[in-house]
Scaffold this motif. Structure first.
Motif, mmCIF file in Angstrom:
data_model
loop_
_atom_site.group_PDB
_atom_site.id
_atom_site.type_symbol
_atom_site.label_atom_id
_atom_site.label_comp_id
_atom_site.label_asym_id
_atom_site.label_seq_id
_atom_site.Cartn_x
_atom_site.Cartn_y
_atom_site.Cartn_z
ATOM 1 N N MET A 1 -85.881 56.706 -25.463
ATOM 2 C CA MET A 1 -85.266 57.042 -26.746
ATOM 3 C C MET A 1 -86.165 57.998 -27.514
ATOM 4 O O MET A 1 -87.371 57.781 -27.614
ATOM 5 N N PRO A 2 -85.588 59.074 -28.097
ATOM 6 C CA PRO A 2 -86.393 59.968 -28.920
ATOM 7 C C PRO A 2 -87.015 59.233 -30.095
ATOM 8 O O PRO A 2 -86.349 58.437 -30.760
ATOM 9 N N GLY A 3 -88.280 59.459 -30.320
ATOM 10 C CA GLY A 3 -88.965 58.868 -31.461
ATOM 11 C C GLY A 3 -89.618 57.531 -31.211
ATOM 12 O O GLY A 3 -90.563 57.162 -31.904
ATOM 13 N N LEU A 4 -89.125 56.758 -30.220
ATOM 14 C CA LEU A 4 -89.668 55.426 -29.926
ATOM 15 C C LEU A 4 -89.821 55.282 -28.426
ATOM 16 O O LEU A 4 -88.921 55.617 -27.669
ATOM 17 N N ARG A 5 -90.994 54.805 -27.997
ATOM 18 C CA ARG A 5 -91.219 54.671 -26.554
ATOM 19 C C ARG A 5 -91.987 53.390 -26.254
ATOM 20 O O ARG A 5 -92.675 52.818 -27.098
ATOM 21 N N ALA A 6 -91.832 52.959 -25.008
ATOM 22 C CA ALA A 6 -92.524 51.761 -24.535
ATOM 23 C C ALA A 6 -93.674 52.189 -23.623
ATOM 24 O O ALA A 6 -93.435 52.730 -22.540
ATOM 25 N N PRO A 7 -94.916 51.966 -24.031
ATOM 26 C CA PRO A 7 -96.053 52.343 -23.176
ATOM 27 C C PRO A 7 -96.050 51.564 -21.862
ATOM 28 O O PRO A 7 -95.510 50.456 -21.779
ATOM 29 N N SER A 8 -96.666 52.135 -20.855
ATOM 30 C CA SER A 8 -96.735 51.479 -19.547
ATOM 31 C C SER A 8 -97.973 50.599 -19.412
ATOM 32 O O SER A 8 -98.111 49.867 -18.427
ATOM 33 N N ASP A 9 -98.896 50.689 -20.390
ATOM 34 C CA ASP A 9 -100.100 49.849 -20.347
ATOM 35 C C ASP A 9 -100.451 49.392 -21.757
ATOM 36 O O ASP A 9 -99.712 49.633 -22.708
ATOM 37 N N TYR A 10 -101.590 48.722 -21.878
ATOM 38 C CA TYR A 10 -101.966 48.108 -23.149
ATOM 39 C C TYR A 10 -103.047 48.894 -23.900
ATOM 40 O O TYR A 10 -103.778 48.340 -24.720
ATOM 41 N N SER A 11 -103.115 50.186 -23.662
ATOM 42 C CA SER A 11 -104.162 51.004 -24.277
ATOM 43 C C SER A 11 -103.849 51.401 -25.721
ATOM 44 O O SER A 11 -104.718 51.918 -26.423
ATOM 45 N N GLN A 12 -102.614 51.160 -26.179
ATOM 46 C CA GLN A 12 -102.225 51.583 -27.528
ATOM 47 C C GLN A 12 -101.782 50.407 -28.388
ATOM 48 O O GLN A 12 -100.916 50.537 -29.243
ATOM 49 N N GLU A 13 -102.387 49.261 -28.172
ATOM 50 C CA GLU A 13 -102.037 48.073 -28.933
ATOM 51 C C GLU A 13 -102.479 48.198 -30.401
ATOM 52 O O GLU A 13 -103.497 48.825 -30.704
ATOM 53 N N PRO A 14 -101.740 47.592 -31.326
ATOM 54 C CA PRO A 14 -102.134 47.638 -32.742
ATOM 55 C C PRO A 14 -103.298 46.706 -33.025
ATOM 56 O O PRO A 14 -103.582 45.792 -32.237
ATOM 57 N N PRO A 15 -103.987 46.893 -34.156
ATOM 58 C CA PRO A 15 -105.062 45.961 -34.524
ATOM 59 C C PRO A 15 -104.486 44.614 -34.938
ATOM 60 O O PRO A 15 -103.372 44.536 -35.446
ATOM 61 N N ARG A 16 -105.261 43.551 -34.704
ATOM 62 C CA ARG A 16 -104.851 42.202 -35.095
ATOM 63 C C ARG A 16 -105.986 41.507 -35.823
ATOM 64 O O ARG A 16 -107.157 41.824 -35.639
ATOM 65 N N HIS A 17 -105.620 40.487 -36.617
ATOM 66 C CA HIS A 17 -106.615 39.751 -37.394
ATOM 67 C C HIS A 17 -107.511 38.959 -36.441
ATOM 68 O O HIS A 17 -107.015 38.267 -35.542
ATOM 69 N N PRO A 18 -108.828 39.017 -36.632
ATOM 70 C CA PRO A 18 -109.746 38.335 -35.711
ATOM 71 C C PRO A 18 -109.660 36.815 -35.747
ATOM 72 O O PRO A 18 -110.128 36.144 -34.823
ATOM 73 N N ALA A 19 -109.043 36.245 -36.788
ATOM 74 C CA ALA A 19 -108.955 34.789 -36.887
ATOM 75 C C ALA A 19 -107.814 34.209 -36.063
ATOM 76 O O ALA A 19 -107.706 32.986 -35.930
ATOM 77 N N LEU A 20 -106.950 35.051 -35.506
ATOM 78 C CA LEU A 20 -105.836 34.545 -34.710
ATOM 79 C C LEU A 20 -106.337 33.856 -33.445
ATOM 80 O O LEU A 20 -107.341 34.283 -32.843
ATOM 81 N N LEU A 21 -105.643 32.813 -33.039
ATOM 82 C CA LEU A 21 -105.956 32.099 -31.805
ATOM 83 C C LEU A 21 -105.137 32.739 -30.688
ATOM 84 O O LEU A 21 -103.908 32.630 -30.674
ATOM 85 N N VAL A 22 -105.801 33.405 -29.776
ATOM 86 C CA VAL A 22 -105.126 34.201 -28.748
ATOM 87 C C VAL A 22 -104.770 33.317 -27.550
ATOM 88 O O VAL A 22 -105.646 32.732 -26.910
ATOM 89 N N ASN A 23 -103.496 33.219 -27.265
ATOM 90 C CA ASN A 23 -103.023 32.441 -26.125
ATOM 91 C C ASN A 23 -102.815 33.307 -24.887
ATOM 92 O O ASN A 23 -102.798 32.797 -23.760
#
Length: 394
Positions: A1-23
């Motif tokens: 879709m023009p304007g929105l795309r799904a990356p093929s890997d995890y190199s462009q992940e957004p920042p997250r709060h460090p206090a989150l419990l990662v499962n």
């Protein structure tokens, strides 16, 4: 879709709060510590649980982004953000809950499959956007319709997201047309969360919010909306998020025998205490938590026990500051949780329990054994925490 795309890997992940419990790191699935949930009625975005099935999509050009509306309608077309923003805007307070919330506790009964969530795969937000009923009316489908003029009975939401469960295809799910076209169901095409533009983890630039229903139906990163005759045939509708009895295992399962789960049952959990707590004798304990029921059913009461369920006291309930919570009153947010609170004296080591009752009289089951299912979904058993009285001077 023009304007929105799904990356093929995890190199462009957004920042997250460090206090989150990662499962799970890839894809990213995380929840806040339970205490963060009772700090405010509206859950801050950074502490709202993150549930992803693949790399988070990227918006390259918001002006080019559009949603395809197609299927059993006369005139399929692309709907751009500017078109959606012209429609009446609604702000709906609604609690989203992953169907796997409290799965870790259910797995202690028997092994289950899925992300190991504690009690915080849930959050309450104010979602801003256009009602889906208004959007569908633009395409010739009247409000409160069970069937479209062209024979559609379901509305399918397809994400730009790609996931392994769909063999690299998009995440998708559906709801009945009768729900989508009902203005009172408050189904939104949401572009805001807590008064701000959606962030990437929560569906930027546009997502569906289906209040009172398990989070799996509130599809993020919308690519298209299809009007279809039958339910969505995707993995997450047909081969996941279904409620099976304890007798069903992976050898005898028949997915076709169960309907896709929609409304979630009545639920509550204690958030001010961990699973095991050490306290000094004579100390009064403040018990806080959340309670919510699906389908817009309000919470009639929350019961708290300090002796493992032998005797009970009723907790106080609240939503918005300064406004008394009444379970079936228009002043209350029918799609949102209530926060409960009780002050108790705990003279000896014990188990503290909470259970909620909704306005239909539905009550949480006493234990997870009777509702165990192989996917570990909808664990709504009484929530229990242990308090140990410590007589040490340390």
């Amino acid at each position: 879709m023009p304007g929105l795309r799904a990356p093929s890997d995890y190199s462009q992940e957004p920042p997250r709060h460090p206090a989150l419990l990662v499962n799970s790191k890839e894809p990213f699935n995380a929840e806040p510590h339970r205490s963060a949930l009772v700090s405010s009625y509206v859950t801050p975005v950074e502490f709202f649980y993150k549930r992803n099935h693949g790399p988070v999509p990227v918006v390259d050009d918001i002006d080019k982004y559009s949603v395809s509306i197609r299927g059993l309608i006369e005139h399929p077309k692309e709907l751009y953000m500017k078109d959606i923003l012209k429609l009446p805007k609604y702000a709906i307070a609604a609690t989203l809950q992953c169907a796997g919330n409290r799965r870790t506790a259910m797995s202690k009964t028997r092994k289950v499959r899925g992300v190991g969530w504690d009690i915080s795969a849930i959050g309450n937000a104010v979602w801003g956007g256009a009602k889906l009923a208004d959007v569908l009316e633009l395409f010739g489908i009247p409000k409160s319709s069970n069937k479209s003029p062209c024979g559609g009975r379901h509305v399918e939401f397809i994400s730009i997201d790609r996931c392994k469960e769909e063999n690299g295809g998009p995440y998708k799910s559906s709801i009945p047309l009768s729900q989508a076209t009902n203005p009172e169901a408050d189904v939104l095409l949401a572009y805001e969360m807590n008064g701000e533009t959606l962030n990437r983890d929560h569906g930027y630039p546009l997502r569906v919010i289906v209040p009172g229903v398990i989070g799996a139906r509130s599809v993020k990163w919308l690519d298209s909306i299809n009007i279809i005759a039958e339910e969505c045939q995707g993995f997450f509708t047909q081969k996941d998020y279904k409620m099976f009895p304890p007798s069903v295992n992976w050898d005898n399962i028949d997915w076709s025998t169960r309907r896709p789960q929609m409304d979630f049952p009545v639920q509550s959990a204690i958030c001010s205490l961990d699973d095991v707590n050490n306290v000094k004798p004579g100390k009064q304990i403040n018990i806080k938590g959340y309670a919510v029921s699906g389908g817009g059913r309000g919470i009639e009461r929350v019961d708290v026990s300090i002796d493992g369920g032998k005797t009970w006291v009723e907790a106080s309930k609240s939503q918005k500051a300064g406004i008394p919570y009444i379970s079936d009153d228009t002043s209350s947010d029918k799609w949102a949780w209530v926060l409960f609170e009780a002050e108790v004296d705990v003279p000896e080591t014990t188990e503290i329990v909470a259970k909620a009752v909704d306005i239909a009289g539905n009550v949480q089951p006493e234990n997870a054994e009777v509702i165990w299912n192989l996917r570990g979904i909808l664990n709504t058993s009484w929530h229990r925490v242990n308090v140990q009285i410590s007589h040490s001077n340390l």
